[in-house]
Design a protein around this motif. Structure first.
Motif, short mmCIF file in Angstrom:
data_model
loop_
_atom_site.label_atom_id
_atom_site.label_comp_id
_atom_site.label_asym_id
_atom_site.label_seq_id
_atom_site.Cartn_x
_atom_site.Cartn_y
_atom_site.Cartn_z
N ILE A 199 115.36 171.14 117.18
CA ILE A 199 115.93 169.73 116.89
C ILE A 199 116.60 169.58 114.98
O ILE A 199 117.42 168.66 114.96
CB ILE A 199 114.87 168.51 116.89
CG1 ILE A 199 114.67 168.93 118.72
CG2 ILE A 199 115.38 166.88 116.21
CD1 ILE A 199 113.44 167.58 118.71
N CYS A 200 115.57 170.28 114.16
CA CYS A 200 115.98 170.43 113.16
C CYS A 200 117.45 170.81 112.41
O CYS A 200 117.95 169.86 111.72
CB CYS A 200 114.73 170.69 112.07
SG CYS A 200 113.82 169.49 111.68
N GLY A 201 117.77 172.06 113.01
CA GLY A 201 118.68 172.33 113.19
C GLY A 201 120.31 170.99 113.59
O GLY A 201 120.85 171.54 113.19
N GLY A 202 119.72 170.76 114.46
CA GLY A 202 120.99 169.75 114.91
C GLY A 202 121.13 168.75 114.42
O GLY A 202 121.77 168.08 113.80
N VAL A 203 120.03 167.67 113.75
CA VAL A 203 120.67 166.93 112.79
C VAL A 203 120.90 167.16 111.30
O VAL A 203 121.69 166.89 110.66
CB VAL A 203 119.00 166.35 112.32
CG1 VAL A 203 118.91 165.78 111.76
CG2 VAL A 203 118.13 165.47 113.76
N ALA A 204 121.04 168.82 111.23
CA ALA A 204 120.90 168.82 109.79
C ALA A 204 122.71 169.40 109.91
O ALA A 204 123.85 169.20 109.33
CB ALA A 204 120.81 170.53 109.25
N ILE A 205 122.93 170.23 111.46
CA ILE A 205 124.51 170.53 111.51
C ILE A 205 125.02 168.63 111.54
O ILE A 205 126.05 168.74 111.43
CB ILE A 205 124.52 170.80 112.98
CG1 ILE A 205 124.16 172.29 112.63
CG2 ILE A 205 125.92 170.67 113.31
CD1 ILE A 205 123.94 173.32 114.32
N LEU A 206 124.45 167.70 112.07
CA LEU A 206 125.16 166.55 112.10
C LEU A 206 125.33 165.75 110.17
O LEU A 206 126.55 165.55 110.32
CB LEU A 206 124.14 165.55 113.04
CG LEU A 206 124.53 164.56 112.95
CD1 LEU A 206 125.84 163.67 113.43
CD2 LEU A 206 123.58 163.11 113.49
N LEU A 208 125.49 167.60 107.88
CA LEU A 208 126.47 168.78 107.73
C LEU A 208 127.86 168.02 107.81
O LEU A 208 129.05 168.28 106.72
CB LEU A 208 126.13 169.83 107.68
CG LEU A 208 127.62 170.94 107.20
CD1 LEU A 208 127.11 171.23 105.76
CD2 LEU A 208 127.29 172.46 108.01
N MET A 209 128.00 167.58 108.62
CA MET A 209 129.18 167.02 109.56
C MET A 209 130.00 165.93 108.44
O MET A 209 131.34 165.82 107.91
CB MET A 209 129.48 167.24 110.91
CG MET A 209 129.79 168.51 111.52
SD MET A 209 129.31 168.53 113.69
CE MET A 209 130.64 167.39 114.08
N MET A 214 132.62 163.06 104.88
CA MET A 214 132.83 161.70 104.33
C MET A 214 133.75 162.59 102.04
O MET A 214 134.11 161.84 100.88
CB MET A 214 131.08 161.29 103.27
CG MET A 214 131.08 160.58 104.72
SD MET A 214 128.78 160.65 103.86
CE MET A 214 128.97 159.27 102.50
N ALA A 215 132.26 164.01 101.93
CA ALA A 215 133.31 164.27 100.67
C ALA A 215 134.97 165.08 101.27
O ALA A 215 135.60 164.95 99.76
CB ALA A 215 132.31 165.36 100.12
N GLY A 216 135.09 165.45 102.27
CA GLY A 216 136.49 166.41 102.46
C GLY A 216 137.76 165.14 103.02
O GLY A 216 139.26 165.96 102.60
N ILE A 217 137.16 164.34 103.77
CA ILE A 217 138.50 163.20 104.61
C ILE A 217 138.47 161.79 103.38
O ILE A 217 139.26 161.36 103.29
CB ILE A 217 137.93 163.38 105.87
CG1 ILE A 217 138.34 165.08 106.43
CG2 ILE A 217 138.49 162.51 106.63
CD1 ILE A 217 137.14 165.25 108.10
#
Length: 240
Positions: A199-206, A208-209, A214-217
């Motif tokens: 679950i922590c990995g999924g939230v981290a991926i979210l 990260l996206m 926000m930073a690149g687009i």
């Protein structure tokens, strides 16, 4: 003959003209002596001629040619005609007539009056002017502060998401490692730890996206929009 005697005789010779014209004439010749200076007093008297000649020319200009022939040494300042300027000093060559002097003094007084009036109005209106200026400055500073606050908040949000991604990945790795080690002596606890790590990995991926978006687009798109709006509001003048 000195200046005082010249003016005294001239005043006596002008007793038969109006007091206003007499005072104006005497004031004019008195100013003429002042302009020439005390050191040139005798030269001025010689240039003007006798008081009788000057009085004759004043009366002639007032009442017509019946008082004598045209002379070049003095003309009546009462009618606004010019007197022969003092030749001993070029700075006095353009002596004004009494009428011109009165007009100049009147204009100077009028100019001074306008200046005083403007100063008084500025003093009276200064609280209003200062209040309006302070209000405008406050609005500008408030707008700049708001814009700066939005920019700082936006980049703070991006940084916050980035930090959360790193922290969640570390938590995920810790829970996964702990879950695998717990499977051997407590399978249920191990499975729960593994699920928490995923679950922590999924939230981290979210997160990260979101950070990448926000930073690149979104951020470049925002700055492009601000640039387009700026160019529309303040277009550049094409060079000729």
């Amino acid at each position: 003959m000195n200046r005082a005697e010249f003016l005294r005789q001239l005043e006596c010779l002008l007793q038969n003209i109006s007091p206003t014209e007499r005072e104006e004439a005497l004031q004019y010749y008195n100013d003429y002596f002042d302009d020439a200076g005390a050191e040139n007093e005798q030269a001025v008297i010689e240039a003007l001629g006798t008081p009788a000649r000057v009085a004759e020319n004043i009366k002639r200009d007032l009442y017509g040619a019946g008082y004598g022939s045209e002379e070049t040494y003095g003309r009546s300042p009462v009618k606004g005609r010019e007197m022969m300027p003092y030749q001993g000093d070029a700075s006095h060559a353009g002596a004004q007539t009494a009428g011109q002097q009165k007009k100049t003094r009147k204009e100077e007084k009028l100019s001074a009056g306008w200046i005083i009036l403007i100063v008084i109005l500025c003093v009276i209106a200064s609280p209003v002017i200062l209040g309006v200026a302070s209000g405008i400055l406050s609005l500008v500073m408030g707008a700049l502060g708001s814009i700066l606050g939005v920019i700082v908040g936006w980049f703070g949000l991006i940084i916050g998401f980035g930090v959360a991604v790193v922290a969640l990945f570390f938590v995920m790795l810790f829970l996964l490692a702990l879950g695998f080690s717990s499977l051997f002596y407590s399978p249920l606890v191990g499975l729960m730890l593994l699920a928490g790590g995923l679950i922590c990995g999924g939230v981290a991926i979210l997160f990260l996206m979101l950070t990448v978006a926000m930073a690149g687009i979104i951020t470049p798109a925002m700055f492009r929009g601000i640039g387009i709006l700026w160019h529309k509001l303040f277009p550049k003048k094409e060079a000729l």
